[in-house]
Design a protein around this motif. Sequence first.
Motif, PDB file in Angstrom:
ATOM      1  N   HIS A 181      -3.048  -2.119   5.909  1.00  0.00           N
ATOM      2  CA  HIS A 181      -3.866  -3.321   5.786  1.00  0.00           C
ATOM      3  C   HIS A 181      -4.114  -3.810   7.195  1.00  0.00           C
ATOM      4  O   HIS A 181      -3.194  -4.203   7.892  1.00  0.00           O
ATOM      5  CB  HIS A 181      -3.134  -4.385   4.950  1.00  0.00           C
ATOM      6  N   CYS A 223      -7.834  -3.319   3.567  1.00  0.00           N
ATOM      7  CA  CYS A 223      -7.147  -2.039   3.346  1.00  0.00           C
ATOM      8  C   CYS A 223      -8.064  -0.913   3.792  1.00  0.00           C
ATOM      9  O   CYS A 223      -9.220  -0.836   3.388  1.00  0.00           O
ATOM     10  CB  CYS A 223      -6.812  -1.893   1.863  1.00  0.00           C
ATOM     11  N   LEU A 263      -5.330   4.566  -4.280  1.00  0.00           N
ATOM     12  CA  LEU A 263      -5.573   3.415  -3.407  1.00  0.00           C
ATOM     13  C   LEU A 263      -5.982   2.207  -4.247  1.00  0.00           C
ATOM     14  O   LEU A 263      -6.641   2.360  -5.281  1.00  0.00           O
ATOM     15  CB  LEU A 263      -6.714   3.745  -2.431  1.00  0.00           C
ATOM     16  N   LEU A 277       0.842  -1.198   0.000  1.00  0.00           N
ATOM     17  CA  LEU A 277       0.000   0.000   0.000  1.00  0.00           C
ATOM     18  C   LEU A 277       0.881   1.255   0.000  1.00  0.00           C
ATOM     19  O   LEU A 277       0.586   2.235  -0.690  1.00  0.00           O
ATOM     20  CB  LEU A 277      -0.910  -0.034   1.224  1.00  0.00           C
ATOM     21  N   CYS A 317     -10.295  -0.622  -1.323  1.00  0.00           N
ATOM     22  CA  CYS A 317      -9.757  -0.051  -0.090  1.00  0.00           C
ATOM     23  C   CYS A 317     -10.818   0.849   0.540  1.00  0.00           C
ATOM     24  O   CYS A 317     -11.424   1.675  -0.132  1.00  0.00           O
ATOM     25  CB  CYS A 317      -8.507   0.764  -0.420  1.00  0.00           C
TER      26      CYS A 317
END
Lengths: 205, 640
Positions: free
Chosen positions: B281, B316, B333, B170, B337
Amino acid sequence: MSEELPVVHIVDDDEAMRVGLARLLGAAGYATRCYASAGDFLVTKPEERIGCMVLDLHLPGPDGLSLQQVLQRDGSVMPIVFLSGRGDIGSSVRALKAGASDFLTKPVQGEVLLEAVRSALAEAEPRRAALERRRADRQRYATLSERERSVLRAVVQGRLTKQIADDLGLSERTVKACRAELMHKLGVATLPELVRLEAGLADRS
Amino acid sequence: MPEPIPSGQWWRNALHRVLIVLALHALPAASSPASELAAPWRVLVLLGGDPGLAAVQLQDQAFRQALLAAAPHGVDFFTESLDTIRFRYADQASEFLALQRKKYATQRVDLVVGLGGQTIDFINRHHDELWPQAPILLYSINEETARRVGMPPGASFVPWRHNIEGTLSLIEALQPRARRLIVTGGTTEADRSLSARVAALAQARPQWQTETWNDLSIAELRQRVAALDGGSAIVFTTLSRDATGQAMFPADALQRFASASAVPIYGLYSSYLGRGVMAGHMADFEGNGRRAGEVAAALLSGRAQAVTEPVVPTKCVADHALLVAHGLSPSALPAGCELRNAPRAIWQDYGSVVIAALGVLVLQALTIGALLVQRHRRRKAEAEATERRLELGRAARFAAMGELTASIAHEINQPLGAILANADAAAMMLRSGTASHEQLGEMLADIRREDLRASEVIRRLRALLEKRVVTHVPFHLHPVLDDALGLLAAEARRRGVTIERSFDARDDRLLGDAVQLQQVLINLALNAMDAMREQAPARRQLSLRTVDGPEEVELHVADRGCGLGDVPHDKVFESFVTTKPHGMGLGLSIVRNIVEAHGGRIDFAPREGGGTVFSVALPRRLDAVPAGVLPDGPAAAVPT
């Protein structure tokens, strides 16, 4: 000699028109008389002379056609040239059928009007002569005795002398003498002349 | 990879069925009396960390709720806390153990639940002594810890797994240009362990220069994160105790330094959201607790033994406000997410109100639009109607003039004839040399006068028939009426109608359109003459009078005609109503339109002695026409 000068009678309610026409016809050598209405003309009752009328169709009160009718009823033979402010076919046909000499619409050119007046006057002369003759004939007829008138009627009906004598209870000789006398009085020499004259007398106009 | 949940359910269902069969067969020989089966489950919850820790509370609460929901007779919870963050267990083991022995010597426990890795050791050592019959459930413990410490034999396990790789990916997605990765945490064993694991995985990604900051005080941490440049990212693991030895909740520690940070901070726990972590996450604490509760219920009801549940999936999550604060785009993203702390679109909260308001606005706009269109159309139609009225009025005047044509032709031909006669006469006189100056002068004067007379007729006609706009000016009525009478007089003569004119109103000032009022007179007079067509000539009298009304000028047009027959009184002025065999029935309706446009009235009544009188009343509107302002109208052409 003034009696022989043709007179043009102008009937128009519009003064300017009247005066203008009088000037035009005067310049052409005609004597003119002016009237503002049919009544004016009738009241004045101009003497029957050589002449013609220039008559406006539309007049206050009785119009031109009415005046034409009245004059014919009274035995006038004066030719009439109609003038109209508008070309109205119905009126023109009626006027011409009733014996009008011509029918012109305003504004009318001088030459055209003068020509119409000339031919109207030319028409007027024989008419006047015939009228005069008829008038004389009537005067002569008036001098006939009752018997002569009876013989005249029988002769023009084509009856023979013998038949006439039988009808009237006269002798053939008397009938012959009577016929000679009436022909002399009426100023005719032949039988056809006599027939024509008698026919003219019968014409009421 | 098989779907974990369906297989678990299948397994549980299968077990359930087997147990029911077993229970039915074993019932007479059951060791537990029926009264025991009806008693509440007795569950001991052993907390490894600080009971006040958010992570602990969230999981424990979800665990208890899930278990209570499944318990047929309720649950008796016992809670014990080791609090290994503040206290070294070894220092007080004997006293703690003595207390436990005393507490549970007489208390039956149906299930022992350990929350957190710190509990494994205690349970391993003392389970057989303290709660020998009770099965064991461990949760909120990551698999590596479990492997390292060694799980008690026969224990059920709901493992916790940090999604460190997901979080690192991420970071790559959100900060592709970051070159420096700071892993920061606290000084406890658990803090260091997690930091070390994160750092190890981060070092496997070559684009980052990875550093681990575990031995800093909060104040130092604040300074250092504030000094970081834009090419950096921070992963906050846990910080239960800082370098000064101060114990604290990691989320609180995070909050204390995160506000100073110049770069985004990533985390592995959802409890850090809202405290300074931007994204990560994260495993769901409630979900984990709930899962453990369900497993506990299965164990207690005898439906399962020694279960190892699949790992709770992580997800996420990102904080929208912090993304924006760090100049990062939410669109970077990964798909799926979850975005928290996003400014709620207004219609998330007030959706129906917004939709209703928008609907109202749209309806309003449509209504306004429709009204505008309608107004535009009406204006256009009005303009067209006005135009048509003008045209119709003009057409009607033409029609009236058509009726007058014969008279008008006569009116014009008369002077033209006189002019021609005079001109021809003059020419002849000049040719024959008989012309006198005097005569010629008279003739020229006559020609001139007659010419003017003809032009006057044409002027009147043109004034009446001209295509023109309606005027609104002051004028005297009488000269205007006389002008129209000039056109009517000839027609009256032609039809043998006598016109009696007595314009007696002393004040004849009006405001409006003179030509339109001429049309009023012409239409009424022609109607009157038509009505008298069948009358004897002496009776064809048309009377035109004006008199002073109180505030109006009145015009009376009276005939001796046949009247209006059986036309109803209120229909007389309508269009296409006529008593004439060839009439269009527009004359009177136009007259009424004109009169009403001048603010006046029109009516009719039978005339005494036979015939009809039409009366028009026109307001003077003296206020708008000061006396003396009016010019004199054209010289009155008095009809004959």
